[in-house]
Design a protein around this motif. Structure first.
Motif, PDB file in Angstrom:
ATOM      1  N   ILE A 141      -0.661  10.317 -13.682  1.00 46.86           N
ATOM      2  CA  ILE A 141      -0.026   9.010 -13.430  1.00 46.86           C
ATOM      3  C   ILE A 141       0.311   8.891 -11.949  1.00 46.86           C
ATOM      4  O   ILE A 141       0.065   7.865 -11.308  1.00 46.86           O
ATOM      5  N   GLY A 142       0.849   9.977 -11.376  1.00 56.29           N
ATOM      6  CA  GLY A 142       1.150   9.974  -9.943  1.00 56.29           C
ATOM      7  C   GLY A 142      -0.106   9.752  -9.124  1.00 56.29           C
ATOM      8  O   GLY A 142      -0.112   8.959  -8.174  1.00 56.29           O
ATOM      9  N   LEU A 143      -1.196  10.424  -9.513  1.00 61.29           N
ATOM     10  CA  LEU A 143      -2.457  10.258  -8.786  1.00 61.29           C
ATOM     11  C   LEU A 143      -2.946   8.826  -8.867  1.00 61.29           C
ATOM     12  O   LEU A 143      -3.451   8.280  -7.884  1.00 61.29           O
ATOM     13  N   ALA A 168       0.828  -1.210   0.000  1.00 61.56           N
ATOM     14  CA  ALA A 168       0.000   0.000   0.000  1.00 61.56           C
ATOM     15  C   ALA A 168       0.860   1.256   0.000  1.00 61.56           C
ATOM     16  O   ALA A 168       0.608   2.186  -0.754  1.00 61.56           O
ATOM     17  N   GLY A 197      -2.399   3.002  -4.012  1.00 61.00           N
ATOM     18  CA  GLY A 197      -1.904   2.785  -2.656  1.00 61.00           C
ATOM     19  C   GLY A 197      -3.014   2.895  -1.633  1.00 61.00           C
ATOM     20  O   GLY A 197      -3.104   2.091  -0.703  1.00 61.00           O
ATOM     21  N   LEU A 198      -3.885   3.887  -1.804  1.00 58.36           N
ATOM     22  CA  LEU A 198      -4.976   4.079  -0.848  1.00 58.36           C
ATOM     23  C   LEU A 198      -5.915   2.874  -0.861  1.00 58.36           C
ATOM     24  O   LEU A 198      -6.385   2.437   0.192  1.00 58.36           O
ATOM     25  N   SER A 234      -1.183   6.246  -9.032  1.00 60.19           N
ATOM     26  CA  SER A 234      -0.383   5.464  -8.093  1.00 60.19           C
ATOM     27  C   SER A 234      -0.836   5.722  -6.647  1.00 60.19           C
ATOM     28  O   SER A 234      -0.913   4.797  -5.837  1.00 60.19           O
ATOM     29  N   VAL A 235      -1.152   6.981  -6.350  1.00 64.32           N
ATOM     30  CA  VAL A 235      -1.609   7.319  -4.995  1.00 64.32           C
ATOM     31  C   VAL A 235      -2.910   6.596  -4.673  1.00 64.32           C
ATOM     32  O   VAL A 235      -3.054   5.973  -3.612  1.00 64.32           O
ATOM     33  N   PHE A 263      -4.767   9.537 -16.679  1.00 66.63           N
ATOM     34  CA  PHE A 263      -4.278   8.172 -16.485  1.00 66.63           C
ATOM     35  C   PHE A 263      -4.828   7.544 -15.213  1.00 66.63           C
ATOM     36  O   PHE A 263      -4.614   6.373 -14.961  1.00 66.63           O
ATOM     37  N   PRO A 271       3.278   2.321  -3.600  1.00 66.21           N
ATOM     38  CA  PRO A 271       2.701   3.173  -4.656  1.00 66.21           C
ATOM     39  C   PRO A 271       2.249   4.520  -4.129  1.00 66.21           C
ATOM     40  O   PRO A 271       2.354   5.533  -4.826  1.00 66.21           O
ATOM     41  N   VAL A 274       1.195  14.092 -13.542  1.00 66.90           N
ATOM     42  CA  VAL A 274       0.399  14.284 -12.332  1.00 66.90           C
ATOM     43  C   VAL A 274      -0.707  13.233 -12.262  1.00 66.90           C
ATOM     44  O   VAL A 274      -0.921  12.617 -11.211  1.00 66.90           O
TER      45      VAL A 274
END
Lengths: 357, 298
Positions: B99-101, A318, B107-108, B103-104, B37, A321, B97
């Motif tokens: 793509i980063g989101l 988790a 993770g969440l 990924s975030v 993305f 990423p 940005v």
């Protein structure tokens, strides 16, 4: 000419030739030599597990320099750099296992294979710009992964193991693998970095930047934007191919997971965090991303032992990423010029010390 | 042999989900020229919110509506916090940005128990029982309901764009930001609404897909990639294109699975065929079937 070739107190350049020198002062040359000297001593003090990470950082740095050439200097967004790495890795693996070539021939073959495929994939860039090109490279990445997964010659994406190498009478074994490869990867990285600095001084290198900034103006000055773009893809994927070949030997096997879409995104993130279109950034970016990953990895191991997460949640899967994505987003929002800018600022500070400006 | 009609029907079933997913993607691109993305991850978020609510005992339909509302707000939030700062930045920065989101959000979702494993909605009472058979292809009630829901939403959105003031405002901004501003339109509000509407349709697509073929993070987020062939084929800035492209890609991918899997060793051509179409479309007609012809050639 400045009074001293060691310090530069101003811009004394009067000829274009002087403007094109790689090193402005002896001090810069000296600091590079000292840096390389220190890097040569690094494996003697680093613990073994970290040496492995340093090797990975250096290999990724080669690929990121390549990505910086296509994306950073020429402005062609490439979401398929890992696939070019994969092309190089598989070409290297085939050359090493089927043709029994030694590694110093197999890795350049990987680079050439990468360049060849890169040129081909770059062809749509003659017609497409920006977003459309990004989508095209994304499609190439997905087609590549699928294609490898369906080719028996490439073990359908499974592991193709590579032989251990022997350099100057030292045979790489399970125990000194990282050590031997450190001294093989480092020169490659230095040569590739210097090579790029050199290309950048030539008209070909500068034509890439001209095409990025304004392709119509570039065309008006007699640059063929199409050729420049194809060349950018060719050079960029050559770097990726070399990185792939190194990675194949370094991992002792080629597996498709090492060259997937997430790696492409990771390479892009490294280029952005490091600073697009900057050579120091190409080293700092991979360093930052790999270090972040390792720190978050060990941090989440600790968090996992605290039992604060609900059942069925693995802290590492988790938080990795999460932190990776946050790093990209925060850098883009607050420091779009990346770590290279911090590097530049801190260098300026020490250069001018104790004067503030 | 009834293979062809069967493949066509199966294509329409999955194609309607693609169309719904692509609709949100196109809405964002049309109004603010952002390639999103993170769309697959928003789809997954919506689906898992609905699933979590049904686990808590909330009625399926109500859970779906709440999930759509939640991603409506999530879309607005993403636009307000991240994308509005990026207006005027280079395209690569905006792409990265999102793509980063993605990924975030990945993770969440992994922080919840839904990150790993396969889940399935408990079928609501309306959708249990025997389905119908079309050309020898058994269609369950969930599949029929999924297609109907998707088509209903698509129709509703098309109507909204053509008739409502808000829809016309959104089209005006997409057409010419400067001109729209000069007649007093709030461009920011339209951007926020486009993201919100994209979130809403994403959740709907996620719930429908979850109902038809189960919930996994990889599968739901993967739709975010499948959207690319759809929107390129249909035209990046065309709502009609998203719908037609979705159906076409759904059908073509099923046709390739039906006819090419036997020829290609290893099969599984449906995974890659849409992307080959994407490349071909990009080379021949980059603006797609219904997109605005604006691409420059150098």
């Amino acid at each position: 000419m400045p009074a001293s070739r060691f310090t530069q107190t101003g811009n004394y350049r009067t000829k274009y030739q002087q403007d094109q020198t790689i090193f402005a002062t002896y001090a810069e040359q000296l600091s590079l030599i000292v840096l390389i000297g220190l890097l040569l001593l690094l494996p003697l003090i680093l613990p073994k597990t970290m040496l492995r990470d340093v090797n990975m950082i250096m290999i990724y740095a080669v690929a990121v320099i390549g990505l910086n050439i296509t994306t950073g200097y020429t402005g062609l967004i490439n979401i398929g750099q890992a696939a070019f790495m994969g092309v190089g890795a598989y070409a290297t693996a085939l050359a090493a296992t089927r043709l029994n070539l030694p590694f110093f021939l197999a890795i350049p073959i990987g680079g050439l294979a990468g360049a060849l495929v890169g040129t081909f994939v770059g062809l749509p860039s003659l017609r497409l710009k920006y977003l459309y090109l990004a989508v095209a490279t994304l499609a190439f990445q997905i087609i590549f992964e699928w294609g490898v997964g369906h080719t028996p010659l490439l073990a359908q994406g499974g592991a193709i193991s590579l032989p251990q190498v022997q350099v100057l009478g030292v045979k790489a074994t399970f125990f000194n693998h990282n050590f031997v490869w450190y001294y093989l990867i480092l020169p490659v990285l230095v040569v590739m970095g210097l090579l790029w600095r050199n290309v950048l001084r030539t008209k070909h290198g500068r034509s890439l930047i001209a095409v990025r900034d304004n392709d119509r103006a570039a065309a008006a000055m007699g640059i063929n934007p199409g050729t420049a773009k194809i060349m950018a893809f060719m050079i960029g994927s050559f770097y990726a191919g070399i990185a792939g070949g190194l990675f194949a030997y370094f991992q002792k096997a080629v597996v498709i997971e090492d060259y997937g879409l997430h790696i492409s995104i990771q390479l892009l993130a490294m280029a952005i965090v490091g600073g697009l279109g900057s050579l120091p950034g190409s080293f700092l970016g991979p360093l930052f991303i790999v270090a972040l990953d390792r720190i978050v990895g060990s941090g989440s191991q600790w968090l996992g032992s605290l039992n604060i997460f609900p059942a069925g949640v693995d802290a590492a899967t988790a938080l990795r990423p999460l932190s990776f994505g946050l790093a990209i987003v925060l850098f883009l929002m607050f420091e779009p010029r990346g770590l290279a800018n911090w590097w530049r600022l801190s260098r300026l500070y020490f250069k001018k010390w104790p004067y503030k400006f | 042999m009834d293979l062809l009609p069967q493949l066509l029907i199966a294509g329409v079933v999955i194609g309607s989900v693609y169309a719904l997913a692509a609709l949100g993607f196109v809405l964002i691109y049309k109004s603010s020229r952002v390639i999103n993305f993170a769309h697959g991850q928003i789809i997954a978020t919506g689906a898992f919110i609905a699933f979590a609510l049904t686990q808590k005992g909330v009625n399926f339909w109500l859970a779906g509506l709440i999930a759509m509302l939640a991603t409506f707000l999530l879309g607005m939030l993403i636009e307000r916090v991240f994308l509005r700062r990026m207006v005027g930045e280079p395209i690569i920065a905006v792409i990265m940005v999102t793509i980063g989101l993605s990924s975030v959000i990945d993770g969440l979702i992994h922080l919840t128990p839904y990150g790993a494993g396969t889940f399935g909605f408990e079928r609501p009472a309306l959708l249990t029982g025997q389905g119908i058979e079309l050309f020898g292809l058994p269609l369950s009630k969930t599949q029929i309901a999924g297609v109907l829901m998707a088509l209903g939403l698509l129709g509703g959105f098309t109507y909204f764009f053509n008739k409502s003031t808000l829809g016309i405002t959104m089209r005006a901004v997409a057409d010419d930001q400067m001109a729209a501003m000069s007649v007093g339109t709030s461009v920011e509000r339209v951007f926020a609404l486009a993201w919100a509407a994209a979130g809403l349709t994403a959740a709907a697509a996620g719930v429908i897909l979850g109902l038809m073929s189960g919930l996994t993070l990889g599968g739901l987020a993967g739709i975010g990639l499948k959207v690319f062939p759809v929107v390129i084929l249909g035209g990046l800035d065309s709502v009609v294109g998203a719908i037609v492209g979705g159906m076409l890609i759904g059908i073509l991918e099923n046709l390739s699975a039906g006819y090419l899997d036997g020829i290609v060793p290893g099969g599984g051509t449906r995974e890659v065929f849409p992307f080959i179409i994407l490349i071909i479309v990009l080379l021949i007609r980059p603006y797609g079937l219904f997109g605005t012809k604006e691409i420059e050639r150098v």
